[in-house]
Motif scaffolding. Structure first.
Motif, PDB file in Angstrom:
ATOM      1  N   PRO A  71       2.305  67.610  88.507  1.00  0.00           N
ATOM      2  CA  PRO A  71       2.014  67.061  87.766  1.00  0.00           C
ATOM      3  C   PRO A  71       1.081  66.239  87.733  1.00  0.00           C
ATOM      4  CG  PRO A  71       2.668  67.005  90.471  1.00  0.00           C
ATOM      5  CD  PRO A  71       3.074  68.142  89.319  1.00  0.00           C
ATOM      6  N   GLU A  72      -0.504  67.185  87.223  1.00  0.00           N
ATOM      7  CA  GLU A  72      -0.953  67.638  86.908  1.00  0.00           C
ATOM      8  C   GLU A  72      -1.774  68.188  85.335  1.00  0.00           C
ATOM      9  OE1 GLU A  72      -4.610  69.012  89.989  1.00  0.00           O
ATOM     10  OE2 GLU A  72      -3.323  68.275  91.490  1.00  0.00           O
ATOM     11  N   VAL A  73       0.165  68.544  84.777  1.00  0.00           N
ATOM     12  CA  VAL A  73      -0.450  68.996  83.760  1.00  0.00           C
ATOM     13  C   VAL A  73      -0.769  67.701  82.457  1.00  0.00           C
ATOM     14  CG1 VAL A  73       0.653  70.699  82.201  1.00  0.00           C
ATOM     15  CG2 VAL A  73       0.768  71.708  84.201  1.00  0.00           C
ATOM     16  N   THR A  74      -1.795  68.106  81.512  1.00  0.00           N
ATOM     17  CA  THR A  74      -1.228  67.030  80.724  1.00  0.00           C
ATOM     18  C   THR A  74      -1.506  67.239  78.954  1.00  0.00           C
ATOM     19  OG1 THR A  74      -4.018  67.494  80.318  1.00  0.00           O
ATOM     20  CG2 THR A  74      -3.591  65.771  82.566  1.00  0.00           C
ATOM     21  N   ARG A  75      -1.927  68.948  78.705  1.00  0.00           N
ATOM     22  CA  ARG A  75      -1.119  69.423  77.387  1.00  0.00           C
ATOM     23  C   ARG A  75       0.082  69.646  77.089  1.00  0.00           C
ATOM     24  NH1 ARG A  75      -4.892  73.969  76.622  1.00  0.00           N
ATOM     25  NH2 ARG A  75      -4.350  73.275  74.412  1.00  0.00           N
ATOM     26  N   PHE A  76       0.746  69.806  77.790  1.00  0.00           N
ATOM     27  CA  PHE A  76       2.218  70.590  77.983  1.00  0.00           C
ATOM     28  C   PHE A  76       2.973  69.450  78.219  1.00  0.00           C
ATOM     29  CE2 PHE A  76      -1.138  74.382  77.178  1.00  0.00           C
ATOM     30  CZ  PHE A  76      -0.675  74.918  75.795  1.00  0.00           C
TER      31      PHE A  76
END
Ligand code: ZN
Ligand code: ZN
Length: 349
Positions: A71-76
């Motif tokens: 949930p904290e990943v934004t770029r992929f």
């Protein structure tokens, strides 16, 4: 998922059905499409690496497609084609912030202290920091080596040796790293002398533009150094030990011209871990001894640009393509002189 696993060091690895890995909040799960078979995997299987906990899934160089992200990943997002350096760094420490994640003190490595990529799925921690997006043009088999061998060679030649056009390079060992070093050095416009005991490896080196220097395991170091000094016209500007032994490290240092640079890439393990080196020569000739450890995630932009422009072709260093079911025997077989030249890569899924 299916994965290759071993329960004890030096015991035949097996293909097992394992639970799918859980995705960490800042990590990603990657569907592995291709994984390289690297000599470091063999060292881990031999028990030479203290970080390995049994039972263990090996494998540290891979390319694949993102399956899920935390949930904290934004770029992929799922579906992205990716690889990652085998040194997964924290992204927050002083070294990482300076762009040197390859020496991050909080690093973790799949296939060593984390489950590896001889599997249908592998976890990449700190995904926003460590994942590298792959252009659509790069084939997964060619891209697998970017995580370790080709990427490691790129860092060694470009960032550490700072090899220049017209310089003479001696590369000791023409396995996956050595052949990658040759291609990268030739693209710079350097002359390359390639040393190996295997005729197949030397032929692969010659095809990549190196001048082969055949040797034998029992050739005296003095004789080989003499031949290299003569062939290089008084010593190499740069030597790279791509094999990793006390003997090749010493031969590399002794084959330099004054003010030459030796780059140690091949791991020094077991009884070779703390070799005696000719430090008198290092002083007298003002030699430089440089270590090289993987590559930083920030170096991929330049590496991928060189591949896209056609200057570099990691696919040309691949020798054999196998399947997941062939990985156990391929891992065990890494201990001997390779039967075929070039990298072995397994296509998965
Ligand atoms: Zn760090
Ligand atoms: Zn490796």
């Amino acid at each position: 998922m299916r994965a290759v696993r071993y329960d004890a060091f030096r015991q035949q690895p097996r293909i097992e059905q394992l639970p799918d890995p859980a995705c960490p909040p800042r990590g990603a799960v990657v569907d592995v499409h291709a994984t390289g078979v690297c000599r470091s995997d063999w060292h881990a299987w031999q028990g030479h690496d203290d970080s390995v906990v049994l039972p263990h899934v090996p494998g540290h160089e891979f390319a694949g497609v993102v399956r899920s992200v935390g949930p904290e990943v934004t770029r992929f997002t799922p579906g992205d084609r990716v690889t990652a350096p085998f040194i997964l760094s924290c992204g927050r420490c002083e070294q990482c912030l300076a762009g040197n994640g390859q020496v991050c003190p909080d690093q973790q490595q799949p296939g060593f202290d984390l489950p590896g990529s001889y599997a249908e799925q592998v976890v990449v921690i700190e995904a926003d920091h460590n994942l590298v997006a792959l252009p659509a043009e790069i084939d997964m088999v060619a891209a697998a080596g970017l995580g370790c061998r080709f990427g490691t060679a790129f860092h060694a030649v470009r960032s550490q040796a700072r090899l220049q056009e017209g310089e003479c390079l001696v590369v000791l060992g023409c396995g996956g790293v050595g052949l990658s070093v040759i291609q990268i050095a030739r693209a710079i416009g350097a002359r390359v002398l390639a040393v190996d005991v295997s005729p197949g490896a030397l032929e692969a080196a010659r095809r990549l533009g190196a001048e082969p220097v055949p040797t034998t395991p029992d050739e005296s170091a003095d004789v080989l150094v003499g031949r290299l000094l003569e062939a290089s016209g008084g010593g190499a500007d740069v030597t790279i030990d791509a094999l990793g032994s006390a003997r090749t490290a010493r031969i590399g240092l002794r084959s330099l011209r004054p003010r030459g640079r030796h780059v140690q890439v091949g791991l020094l393990l077991g009884e070779d871990a703390d070799p005696a080196l000719p430090m008198g020569l290092v002083i007298g000739l003002e030699l430089q001894v440089l270590g090289s450890h993987g590559l930083a995630v920030g170096e991929y932009r330049e590496l991928l640009e060189e591949i896209a422009s056609g200057h570099l072709d990691p696919g040309a260093t691949v020798g054999t393509v196998i399947g997941l079911e062939d990985l156990p025997d391929a891992l065990v077989g890494l201990g001997g002189v390779p039967a075929s030249a070039g990298m072995t890569v397994a296509r998965i899924g």
